[in-house]
Design a protein around this motif. Structure first.
Motif, PDB file in Angstrom:
ATOM      1  N   GLY A  38       0.817  -1.208   0.000  1.00  0.00           N
ATOM      2  CA  GLY A  38       0.000   0.000   0.000  1.00  0.00           C
ATOM      3  C   GLY A  38       0.849   1.256   0.000  1.00  0.00           C
ATOM      4  N   SER A  39       0.183   2.411  -0.085  1.00  0.00           N
ATOM      5  CA  SER A  39       0.915   3.669  -0.147  1.00  0.00           C
ATOM      6  C   SER A  39       1.711   3.923   1.133  1.00  0.00           C
ATOM      7  N   ALA A  40       1.146   3.559   2.290  1.00  0.00           N
ATOM      8  CA  ALA A  40       1.876   3.747   3.545  1.00  0.00           C
ATOM      9  C   ALA A  40       3.130   2.878   3.574  1.00  0.00           C
ATOM     10  N   ASP A  41       3.018   1.673   3.026  1.00  0.00           N
ATOM     11  CA  ASP A  41       4.175   0.780   2.978  1.00  0.00           C
ATOM     12  C   ASP A  41       5.262   1.359   2.071  1.00  0.00           C
ATOM     13  N   ILE A  42       4.851   1.979   0.974  1.00  0.00           N
ATOM     14  CA  ILE A  42       5.821   2.617   0.077  1.00  0.00           C
ATOM     15  C   ILE A  42       6.533   3.747   0.798  1.00  0.00           C
ATOM     16  N   VAL A  43       5.771   4.578   1.503  1.00  0.00           N
ATOM     17  CA  VAL A  43       6.372   5.678   2.267  1.00  0.00           C
ATOM     18  C   VAL A  43       7.347   5.130   3.305  1.00  0.00           C
ATOM     19  N   ALA A  44       6.971   4.039   3.979  1.00  0.00           N
ATOM     20  CA  ALA A  44       7.845   3.441   4.985  1.00  0.00           C
ATOM     21  C   ALA A  44       9.172   3.008   4.377  1.00  0.00           C
ATOM     22  N   ARG A  45       9.122   2.368   3.227  1.00  0.00           N
ATOM     23  CA  ARG A  45      10.341   1.836   2.619  1.00  0.00           C
ATOM     24  C   ARG A  45      11.218   2.950   2.037  1.00  0.00           C
ATOM     25  N   VAL A  46      10.605   3.961   1.460  1.00  0.00           N
ATOM     26  CA  VAL A  46      11.384   5.091   0.954  1.00  0.00           C
ATOM     27  C   VAL A  46      12.060   5.818   2.111  1.00  0.00           C
ATOM     28  N   THR A  47      11.307   6.008   3.207  1.00  0.00           N
ATOM     29  CA  THR A  47      11.858   6.668   4.386  1.00  0.00           C
ATOM     30  C   THR A  47      12.980   5.850   5.000  1.00  0.00           C
ATOM     31  N   ALA A  48      12.779   4.540   5.106  1.00  0.00           N
ATOM     32  CA  ALA A  48      13.797   3.670   5.692  1.00  0.00           C
ATOM     33  C   ALA A  48      15.101   3.745   4.908  1.00  0.00           C
ATOM     34  N   LEU A 198     -17.178   8.104  -2.679  1.00  0.00           N
ATOM     35  CA  LEU A 198     -15.969   7.579  -2.049  1.00  0.00           C
ATOM     36  C   LEU A 198     -15.270   8.685  -1.271  1.00  0.00           C
ATOM     37  N   PHE A 199     -15.040   8.434   0.014  1.00  0.00           N
ATOM     38  CA  PHE A 199     -14.164   9.273   0.837  1.00  0.00           C
ATOM     39  C   PHE A 199     -12.855   8.494   0.953  1.00  0.00           C
ATOM     40  N   GLU A 200     -11.817   8.930   0.266  1.00  0.00           N
ATOM     41  CA  GLU A 200     -10.574   8.150   0.227  1.00  0.00           C
ATOM     42  C   GLU A 200      -9.362   9.061   0.276  1.00  0.00           C
ATOM     43  N   ALA A 201      -8.287   8.546   0.846  1.00  0.00           N
ATOM     44  CA  ALA A 201      -7.040   9.303   0.943  1.00  0.00           C
ATOM     45  C   ALA A 201      -6.513   9.654  -0.445  1.00  0.00           C
ATOM     46  N   MET A 202      -5.905  10.828  -0.524  1.00  0.00           N
ATOM     47  CA  MET A 202      -5.318  11.278  -1.782  1.00  0.00           C
ATOM     48  C   MET A 202      -4.350  10.249  -2.351  1.00  0.00           C
ATOM     49  N   THR A 203      -3.596   9.596  -1.479  1.00  0.00           N
ATOM     50  CA  THR A 203      -2.573   8.658  -1.929  1.00  0.00           C
ATOM     51  C   THR A 203      -3.143   7.503  -2.738  1.00  0.00           C
ATOM     52  N   LEU A 204      -4.395   7.114  -2.462  1.00  0.00           N
ATOM     53  CA  LEU A 204      -5.025   6.031  -3.215  1.00  0.00           C
ATOM     54  C   LEU A 204      -5.920   6.561  -4.338  1.00  0.00           C
ATOM     55  N   SER A 205      -6.481   7.748  -4.147  1.00  0.00           N
ATOM     56  CA  SER A 205      -7.411   8.292  -5.142  1.00  0.00           C
ATOM     57  C   SER A 205      -6.717   8.895  -6.350  1.00  0.00           C
ATOM     58  N   ILE A 206      -5.555   9.481  -6.132  1.00  0.00           N
ATOM     59  CA  ILE A 206      -4.947  10.328  -7.158  1.00  0.00           C
ATOM     60  C   ILE A 206      -4.720   9.595  -8.471  1.00  0.00           C
ATOM     61  N   GLY A 207      -4.276   8.330  -8.412  1.00  0.00           N
ATOM     62  CA  GLY A 207      -4.016   7.574  -9.632  1.00  0.00           C
ATOM     63  C   GLY A 207      -5.278   7.338 -10.437  1.00  0.00           C
ATOM     64  N   GLN A 208      -6.380   7.010  -9.741  1.00  0.00           N
ATOM     65  CA  GLN A 208      -7.657   6.757 -10.420  1.00  0.00           C
ATOM     66  C   GLN A 208      -8.241   8.040 -11.004  1.00  0.00           C
ATOM     67  N   ILE A 209      -8.028   9.146 -10.319  1.00  0.00           N
ATOM     68  CA  ILE A 209      -8.520  10.436 -10.822  1.00  0.00           C
ATOM     69  C   ILE A 209      -7.731  10.849 -12.063  1.00  0.00           C
ATOM     70  N   LEU A 283       2.841  10.508  -4.804  1.00  0.00           N
ATOM     71  CA  LEU A 283       1.800   9.793  -4.071  1.00  0.00           C
ATOM     72  C   LEU A 283       0.683  10.720  -3.609  1.00  0.00           C
ATOM     73  N   GLY A 284       0.776  11.996  -3.994  1.00  0.00           N
ATOM     74  CA  GLY A 284      -0.280  12.937  -3.658  1.00  0.00           C
ATOM     75  C   GLY A 284      -0.104  13.651  -2.336  1.00  0.00           C
TER      76      GLY A 284
END
Length: 318
Positions: A38-48, A198-209, A283-284
């Motif tokens: 998921g997007s949070a996992d991507i942020v975690a790995r980039v940060t790490a 849909l109420f969704e975080a930007m990180t998941l919505s942005i690609g579909q938009i 990731l928005g």
């Protein structure tokens, strides 16, 4: 006990600078309380990766998913307060004390805040052929047809759920909440036309938009968001509405101040890297570090906000 406390204070004053200079002397772990991918996992790995290069020690991401993030977060909170176990903290974190009848740890005492990493709003969106052309259309139709429109969430008590209930409370609407089992199910169901909004975080919505599969009605930030500059804010139609999610870093409670400062400095240096900044923007999100005190204050205010939503909407605690 007074003498023991005084001795510890003296030890910290004398050894604090040396402690920070010696840290870290071995690899660190970053507990990721959600599944990989998921997007949070991507942020975690980039940060790490970025922090590894700054600190000179590996920062290993360890996924410990379950119970909406509670399993991994509780695990991280119970680790020794030595700075070697970090915890990824997301917008779900301040919802826990609002929605749970009891918690095995104190979210503001048993977890020491390190720094924010990135923040982003939610997006209220519909499929392209939806008759809802604007947020004003949504409110008007919902008022004319109480309970007929619905919105999807990843479960009762999630940020998605409470974002919808905050909307209902301020707009005076009765848009029905449809909870799913988690993951990307709300997005999938909305794209398939089985839910209306849909109420969704930007990180998941942005690609579909961007792909034209969703049409954004509004962003939930205070100001218009850089990633969707032509999309109005909810506040432009519904004053007082604001939802901002985030991803940050924490450590186990009682981690010494000098170590938190060392970790905070490493986050700031990592976020200054152009490649990391660019990835978070893609990731928005809006990359940005904070002080531990600023992060703690923000989370405290978010906890109080969601507690009020739960009480106002008479949502049953879990």
């Amino acid at each position: 006990m007074r003498y023991a406390g005084f001795a510890f204070l003296v030890w910290m004053l004398v050894s604090g600078p040396a402690l920070a200079q010696a840290f870290p002397s071995k690899p660190l772990r970053l507990v990721m309380p959600f599944p990989p991918g998921g997007s949070a996992d991507i942020v975690a790995r980039v940060t790490a990766q970025g922090m590894s290069e700054v600190l000179g020690q590996p920062v290993v991401v360890e996924n410990r998913a379950g119970a909406g993030g509670m399993i991994g977060t509780e695990y991280g909170a119970r680790q020794p307060p030595d700075g070697y176990t970090l915890i990824l903290i997301t917008g779900a974190y301040p919802v826990y004390p609002a929605m749970l009848k009891s918690m095995s740890f104190d979210p503001l005492k048993d977890v020491a805040m390190v720094s924010m990493l990135t923040s982003y709003p939610f997006v209220i969106s519909v499929v392209p052929d939806s008759p809802l052309g604007s947020l004003a259309d949504l409110i008007a139709r919902a008022k004319a047809n109480p309970g007929k429109l619905n919105y999807a969430s990843s479960g009762i008590g999630t940020v998605h759920h409470l974002s919808g209930e905050l909307f209902n409370a301020l707009a005076g609407t009765q848009i029905t909440h449809i909870p799913y089992g988690g993951g990307n199910a709300p997005l999938t169901e909305t794209l398939a036309g089985r839910t209306d909004v849909l109420f969704e975080a930007m990180t998941l919505s942005i690609g579909q938009i961007r792909a034209g599969k969703l049409r954004a009605l509004a962003v939930t930030s205070r100001e218009r968001w850089k990633a969707l500059p032509d999309t109005p804010t909810v506040r432009e139609t519904l004053p007082g509405y604001e939802v901002n999610s985030f991803i940050g870093l924490g450590a186990s409670g009682s981690t010494p101040g000098p170590i938190l400062e060392r970790l905070n400095a490493a986050v700031r240096k990592a976020l200054d890297r152009p490649d990391i900044h660019k990835r978070f923007v893609e990731l928005g999100g809006e990359p940005g570090a904070s002080s531990p005190e600023e992060m703690r204050g923000f989370i405290g205010s978010e906890i109080e906000k969601w507690k009020k939503v739960v009480a106002t909407r008479n949502i049953e605690k879990q």
